[in-house]
Design an enzyme around this catalytic site. Structure first.
Site, PDB file in Angstrom:
ATOM      1  N   HIS A  99       0.730  -1.155  -0.125  1.00 27.84           N
ATOM      2  CA  HIS A  99      -0.171  -0.124   0.050  1.00 27.84           C
ATOM      3  C   HIS A  99       1.025   1.385  -0.004  1.00 27.84           C
ATOM      4  CE1 HIS A  99       0.313  -1.436   4.061  1.00 27.84           C
ATOM      5  NE2 HIS A  99       0.670  -0.257   4.557  1.00 27.84           N
ATOM      6  N   HIS A 101       0.834   5.106   1.162  1.00 26.01           N
ATOM      7  CA  HIS A 101      -0.010   6.084   1.971  1.00 26.01           C
ATOM      8  C   HIS A 101       0.155   7.446   1.293  1.00 26.01           C
ATOM      9  CE1 HIS A 101       0.137   3.895   6.183  1.00 26.01           C
ATOM     10  NE2 HIS A 101       1.199   3.194   5.331  1.00 26.01           N
TER      11      HIS A 101
HETATM   12  P1  5GP Z   1       1.603   0.102   7.508  1.00 24.75           P
HETATM   13  O1  5GP Z   1       1.952   0.435   8.828  1.00 24.75           O
HETATM   14  O2  5GP Z   1       1.482  -1.169   7.213  1.00 24.75           O
HETATM   15  O3  5GP Z   1       2.418   0.917   6.437  1.00 24.75           O
HETATM   16  O4  5GP Z   1       0.123   0.737   7.343  1.00 24.75           O
HETATM   17  C1  5GP Z   1      -0.899   0.015   7.715  1.00 24.75           C
HETATM   18  C2  5GP Z   1      -2.151   1.129   7.520  1.00 24.75           C
HETATM   19  O5  5GP Z   1      -3.424   0.432   7.404  1.00 24.75           O
HETATM   20  C3  5GP Z   1      -2.208   1.896   9.168  1.00 24.75           C
HETATM   21  O6  5GP Z   1      -1.962   3.009   8.651  1.00 24.75           O
HETATM   22  C4  5GP Z   1      -3.365   1.689   9.511  1.00 24.75           C
HETATM   23  O7  5GP Z   1      -4.205   2.255  10.136  1.00 24.75           O
HETATM   24  C5  5GP Z   1      -4.326   1.059   8.170  1.00 24.75           C
HETATM   25  N1  5GP Z   1      -5.379   0.095   8.548  1.00 24.75           N
HETATM   26  C6  5GP Z   1      -5.314  -1.195   9.289  1.00 24.75           C
HETATM   27  N2  5GP Z   1      -6.454  -1.987   9.119  1.00 24.75           N
HETATM   28  C7  5GP Z   1      -7.136  -1.051   8.388  1.00 24.75           C
HETATM   29  C8  5GP Z   1      -8.639  -1.324   8.125  1.00 24.75           C
HETATM   30  O8  5GP Z   1      -9.110  -2.488   8.473  1.00 24.75           O
HETATM   31  N3  5GP Z   1      -9.306  -0.495   7.325  1.00 24.75           N
HETATM   32  C9  5GP Z   1      -8.595   0.824   6.987  1.00 24.75           C
HETATM   33  N4  5GP Z   1      -9.242   1.739   6.400  1.00 24.75           N
HETATM   34  N5  5GP Z   1      -7.258   0.972   7.464  1.00 24.75           N
HETATM   35  C10 5GP Z   1      -6.663  -0.033   8.008  1.00 24.75           C
END
Ligand code: 5GP
Ligand code: ZN
Length: 116
Positions: A99, A101
């Site tokens: 993903h 951001h």
């Molecule tokens: P990472 O730390 O892997 O780069 O980012 C994961 C992101 O996914 C986090 O910012 C977290 O808030 C978001 N996230 C995790 N679970 C969910 C979910 O079920 N729905 C949404 N919309 N965001 C999620």
């Protein structure tokens, strides 16, 4: 990937607030926004991390990056935004479905999206 939460979002098994969708890509609002605009852009196909992407994914990755400006603008972030791709354990990745951001909105943004 049946137990991947972002695959479940793609399938509609977990609800999300969508910002953009086409046949290959989905963008939705982060559940814990770090700034007024915080959208995640994902490929619909499960790719665990950026490090798992290969030559066959170049067009898809380019599409995801090329969408960031449009999505940020549509969400009202008119003066720029920050893009972050956390990769793997060292990169602080929590969800193992690639993903991007897109973090924006009125300034100031958080100085850094810190990760332990
Ligand atoms: P990472 O730390 O892997 O780069 O980012 C994961 C992101 O996914 C986090 O910012 C977290 O808030 C978001 N996230 C995790 N679970 C969910 C979910 O079920 N729905 C949404 N919309 N965001 C999620
Ligand atoms: Zn997945």
């Amino acid at each position: 990937m049946s137990d991947c939460i972002f695959c479940k979002i793609v399938k509609g098994e977990i609800p999300s607030r969508k910002a953009y969708e086409d046949d290959e890509v989905l963008a939705f609002h982060d559940i814990h926004p770090a700034a007024p605009v915080h959208v995640l852009i994902i490929p619909k196909r499960h790719i665990a991390t950026l490090a798992d992407a290969g030559p066959g994914d170049e067009a898809l990755l380019g599409k995801m990056l090329a969408l960031t400006g449009r999505i940020a603008r549509e969400q009202g972030s008119l003066e720029g935004y920050r893009t972050i791709v956390n990769t793997g354990r060292t990169g602080g990745q929590d969800v193992y479905h690639l993903h991007v951001h897109v973090i924006g909105g009125p300034r100031p943004l958080p100085r850094m999206i810190a990760k332990e």
